[in-house]
Write a protein that holds these residues in place. Structure first.
Motif, mmCIF file in Angstrom:
data_model
loop_
_atom_site.group_PDB
_atom_site.id
_atom_site.type_symbol
_atom_site.label_atom_id
_atom_site.label_comp_id
_atom_site.label_asym_id
_atom_site.label_seq_id
_atom_site.Cartn_x
_atom_site.Cartn_y
_atom_site.Cartn_z
ATOM 1 N N ARG A 135 41.349 36.155 38.001
ATOM 2 C CA ARG A 135 42.712 36.604 37.731
ATOM 3 C C ARG A 135 42.718 38.033 37.186
ATOM 4 N NH1 ARG A 135 45.620 31.518 35.841
ATOM 5 N NH2 ARG A 135 44.888 31.032 37.931
ATOM 6 N N LEU A 136 41.779 38.307 36.269
ATOM 7 C CA LEU A 136 41.683 39.663 35.716
ATOM 8 C C LEU A 136 41.336 40.665 36.811
ATOM 9 C CD1 LEU A 136 39.785 38.834 32.392
ATOM 10 C CD2 LEU A 136 42.161 39.596 32.601
ATOM 11 N N LEU A 137 40.443 40.243 37.712
ATOM 12 C CA LEU A 137 40.045 41.114 38.811
ATOM 13 C C LEU A 137 41.250 41.410 39.721
ATOM 14 C CD1 LEU A 137 37.672 42.543 40.153
ATOM 15 C CD2 LEU A 137 37.153 40.410 41.358
ATOM 16 N N ALA A 138 42.026 40.370 40.000
ATOM 17 C CA ALA A 138 43.218 40.560 40.832
ATOM 18 C C ALA A 138 44.183 41.531 40.160
ATOM 19 C CB ALA A 138 43.896 39.214 41.085
ATOM 20 N N ARG A 139 44.326 41.396 38.852
ATOM 21 C CA ARG A 139 45.254 42.289 38.139
ATOM 22 C C ARG A 139 44.750 43.718 38.168
ATOM 23 N NH1 ARG A 139 47.115 40.009 32.523
ATOM 24 N NH2 ARG A 139 48.516 41.776 32.811
ATOM 25 N N LEU A 199 42.873 45.034 40.568
ATOM 26 C CA LEU A 199 43.023 45.544 41.934
ATOM 27 C C LEU A 199 44.471 45.893 42.252
ATOM 28 C CD1 LEU A 199 40.545 43.135 43.737
ATOM 29 C CD2 LEU A 199 40.293 45.614 43.484
ATOM 30 N N ARG A 200 45.387 45.125 41.678
ATOM 31 C CA ARG A 200 46.811 45.397 41.876
ATOM 32 C C ARG A 200 47.288 46.616 41.114
ATOM 33 N NH1 ARG A 200 48.431 39.563 41.496
ATOM 34 N NH2 ARG A 200 49.191 39.066 43.568
ATOM 35 N N GLY A 201 46.461 47.055 40.150
ATOM 36 C CA GLY A 201 46.870 48.178 39.324
ATOM 37 C C GLY A 201 47.612 47.757 38.069
ATOM 38 N N ASP A 202 47.627 46.447 37.764
ATOM 39 C CA ASP A 202 48.301 45.993 36.541
ATOM 40 C C ASP A 202 47.427 46.175 35.314
ATOM 41 O OD1 ASP A 202 50.310 45.224 38.184
ATOM 42 O OD2 ASP A 202 49.772 43.099 38.218
ATOM 43 N N LEU A 203 46.119 46.317 35.525
ATOM 44 C CA LEU A 203 45.183 46.532 34.425
ATOM 45 C C LEU A 203 44.421 47.822 34.711
ATOM 46 C CD1 LEU A 203 43.193 43.212 33.676
ATOM 47 C CD2 LEU A 203 44.688 44.437 32.116
ATOM 48 N N PRO A 204 44.291 48.692 33.727
ATOM 49 C CA PRO A 204 43.568 49.943 33.982
ATOM 50 C C PRO A 204 42.057 49.731 34.112
ATOM 51 C CG PRO A 204 44.265 49.847 31.694
ATOM 52 C CD PRO A 204 44.865 48.656 32.374
ATOM 53 N N GLU A 205 41.541 48.680 33.485
ATOM 54 C CA GLU A 205 40.100 48.420 33.511
ATOM 55 C C GLU A 205 39.883 46.967 33.890
ATOM 56 O OE1 GLU A 205 37.445 50.415 32.332
ATOM 57 O OE2 GLU A 205 38.745 52.157 31.966
ATOM 58 N N TYR A 206 38.717 46.678 34.501
ATOM 59 C CA TYR A 206 38.349 45.280 34.711
ATOM 60 C C TYR A 206 37.381 44.861 33.609
ATOM 61 C CZ TYR A 206 35.944 41.156 36.367
ATOM 62 O OH TYR A 206 35.384 39.902 36.433
ATOM 63 N N PRO A 207 37.762 43.891 32.801
ATOM 64 C CA PRO A 207 36.854 43.444 31.735
ATOM 65 C C PRO A 207 35.977 42.280 32.214
ATOM 66 C CG PRO A 207 39.075 42.609 31.360
ATOM 67 C CD PRO A 207 39.074 43.237 32.708
ATOM 68 N N PRO A 208 34.709 42.520 32.526
ATOM 69 C CA PRO A 208 33.868 41.416 32.971
ATOM 70 C C PRO A 208 33.567 40.474 31.813
ATOM 71 C CG PRO A 208 32.528 43.370 32.680
ATOM 72 C CD PRO A 208 33.950 43.777 32.405
ATOM 73 N N PHE A 209 33.109 39.265 32.135
ATOM 74 C CA PHE A 209 32.809 38.306 31.079
ATOM 75 C C PHE A 209 31.452 38.618 30.452
ATOM 76 C CE2 PHE A 209 30.716 34.531 29.483
ATOM 77 C CZ PHE A 209 31.641 34.129 28.544
ATOM 78 N N ILE A 210 31.483 38.858 29.153
ATOM 79 C CA ILE A 210 30.231 39.081 28.429
ATOM 80 C C ILE A 210 30.185 38.070 27.290
ATOM 81 C CG2 ILE A 210 28.928 40.715 27.011
ATOM 82 C CD1 ILE A 210 30.433 42.887 28.841
ATOM 83 N N GLY A 211 29.192 37.214 27.325
ATOM 84 C CA GLY A 211 29.111 36.116 26.360
ATOM 85 C C GLY A 211 28.662 36.585 24.988
ATOM 86 N N LYS A 212 28.506 35.596 24.105
ATOM 87 C CA LYS A 212 28.035 35.925 22.754
ATOM 88 C C LYS A 212 26.747 35.197 22.484
ATOM 89 C CE LYS A 212 32.024 37.344 20.163
ATOM 90 N NZ LYS A 212 33.302 36.726 19.879
#
Lengths: 99, 339
Positions: free
Chosen positions: B320-324, B326-339
């Motif tokens: 979903r974040l990736l889609a956002r 690509l659509r230009g709704d998010l300036p950056e794509y935040p990949p999943f980084i665990g803890k």
């Protein structure tokens, strides 16, 4: 979507041939929504919409002056509401399903 | 329960027949009904090897968008059922445009690799904390630090792939040191076919993860074949392979290590085939799938939303974040980084 555990029980008057057919049809509807845990008892984990749908289908089948249908909602889920003894063939369809 | 989290039915017993019975799925083996599962409980069916599925059940799955995928008995992905194309054509257009744009391709490839490196580093760091440094572990950690430093300077996707490759080989050179059980050895990654139990286990878990990622991407309407880090190739789910990079170490490798180190999976769960291939047995596959499904239901705190989410939902959230993005709704794509 929130889901409910419901218990469906019924008595269908099977003196006539039509009654036997109704009994089979009631069971068939119930099977589509849940699982048989005793002869005329089904447990179903369904959304509200699915519950309405199942109830409507069952009401189309039963004869109100001859048969009886009861649907209990297990508030808080079956784990909280249920104590079972003896034979139990219930299967939780949310557990890993590996055959 | 969101529809993304509906259960997957895994069929890995050979010779099983699946058919539609009203609104339920009936599982038969040699005329005996093993189980009846109402379809509304299922989000997908995964069939391993010799599993028959009736045409009417397939029609119904296509109609309702149930993910049906086929694997070889050893877990290699073979194909999946494609229903009518759904999702948003404008989103897919944006996805293709991003691929045509070298800077966004480079950006996304870099983010996937960054997540992969950081999550692999976590696995290595945890091992060091728990049982001290070894030469290979220190080398792998140093390799990851170096790759992470150089990543922002990469000018082409090939450079990004080069950094990823170097770190991955250091990682797998150290992977054997993460095994506590003396039962297994690990001398590097191999596949098609796997030559030892650890590789067989990793390959099987990665195959399960790939379907999760494919389904997640399709769920938001992205084209799973159009990837950024992975080159396009007919039949290859390049974007699913991109997305899985975020989860390989954090989810897949840690699960494999837990299964081995807790002795849930032992040498009796593997079979050697003629030609030196080593595969999970039917019993072994079952053990792994059950552990995989249980892990899906566990929750973690999502680093972005600070909320507890089931692990099984992570690929969907990332899709979903990736889609956002690509659509230009998010300036950056935040990949999943665990803890």
């Amino acid at each position: 979507m929130e889901r409910l555990d419901v218990l469906v029980t019924y008595d269908v008057n099977t003196i006539s041939e039509e009654g036997k057919a109704r009994l089979a049809r009631v069971a068939k509807v119930c099977k589509n929504y849940g699982q048989r845990v005793q002869m005329s008892v089904f447990e179903c984990r369904v959304t509200r919409a699915q519950l309405e749908e199942m109830e409507a289908k069952l009401l189309k089948v039963i004869e109100p002056d001859k048969d009886s249908l009861r649907i209990y909602t297990l508030v808080g889920g079956r784990d909280k509401c249920l104590r079972t003894h003896g034979q139990d063939r219930y299967q939780d369809f949310d557990d890993p399903l590996v055959i | 329960m969101t529809s993304e989290l509906l259960n997957t039915l895994y069929i890995q017993t050979q010779g099983v027949y699946l058919r539609l019975e009203g609104d339920t799925l009936r599982i038969q083996h040699e005329e005996v009904t093993l189980r009846n599962v109402p379809l509304h409980h299922l989000g997908g069916v995964a069939a391993f090897g010799n599993v028959l599925i009736s045409p009417f059940l397939l029609h119904r799955c296509a109609e309702e968008g149930l993910e049906v995928s086929w694997f070889t008995e050893s877990g290699r992905f073979q194909g999946r059922l494609a229903g009518p194309v759904s999702g948003n054509v404008l989103l897919r257009r944006a996805q293709h445009r991003a691929l045509d744009n070298p800077s966004s391709t480079l950006y996304l490839a870099g983010r996937f690799v960054e997540a992969k490196l950081k999550n692999s580093r976590l696995v290595l760091q945890r091992a060091v904390r728990e049982r001290g440094e070894t030469e290979a572990l220190s080398a792998a950690l140093a390799g990851h630090e170096a790759a992470l430093r150089m990543l922002p300077q990469a000018r082409t996707v090939d450079e990004v792939r080069g950094l990823e490759g170097q770190a991955a080989s250091a990682y797998f050179a150290a992977f054997g040191d993460l095994l506590l059980s003396g039962e297994f050895r690990f001398d590097g990654r191999n596949k098609r076919p796997p030559r030892d139990p650890v590789n067989a286990l990793l390959g099987f878990i990665y195959a399960l993860l790939t379907t999760q990622c494919t389904a997640a991407l399709e769920g938001v309407g992205l084209d799973p074949q159009v990837g950024f880090l992975h080159a396009l190739r007919p039949g290859r789910n390049a974007l699913a392979l991109d997305l899985i990079e975020e989860f390989r170490a954090w989810w897949g490798d840690r699960l494999a290590l837990a299964l081995i180190n807790r002795k849930q999976v032992t040498s009796k769960h593997f079979e050697e085939r003629p030609g030196g291939a080593v595969l999970l047995s039917e019993e072994g596959r079952k053990e792994v799938i059950v552990a995989f499904q249980k892990r899906r239901q566990e929750t973690v705190q999502h680093p972005l939303f600070k909320e507890q989410v089931p692990i099984g939902l992570l690929p969907h959230i990332q899709a979903r974040l990736l889609a956002r993005y690509l659509r230009g709704d998010l300036p950056e794509y935040p990949p999943f980084i665990g803890k």
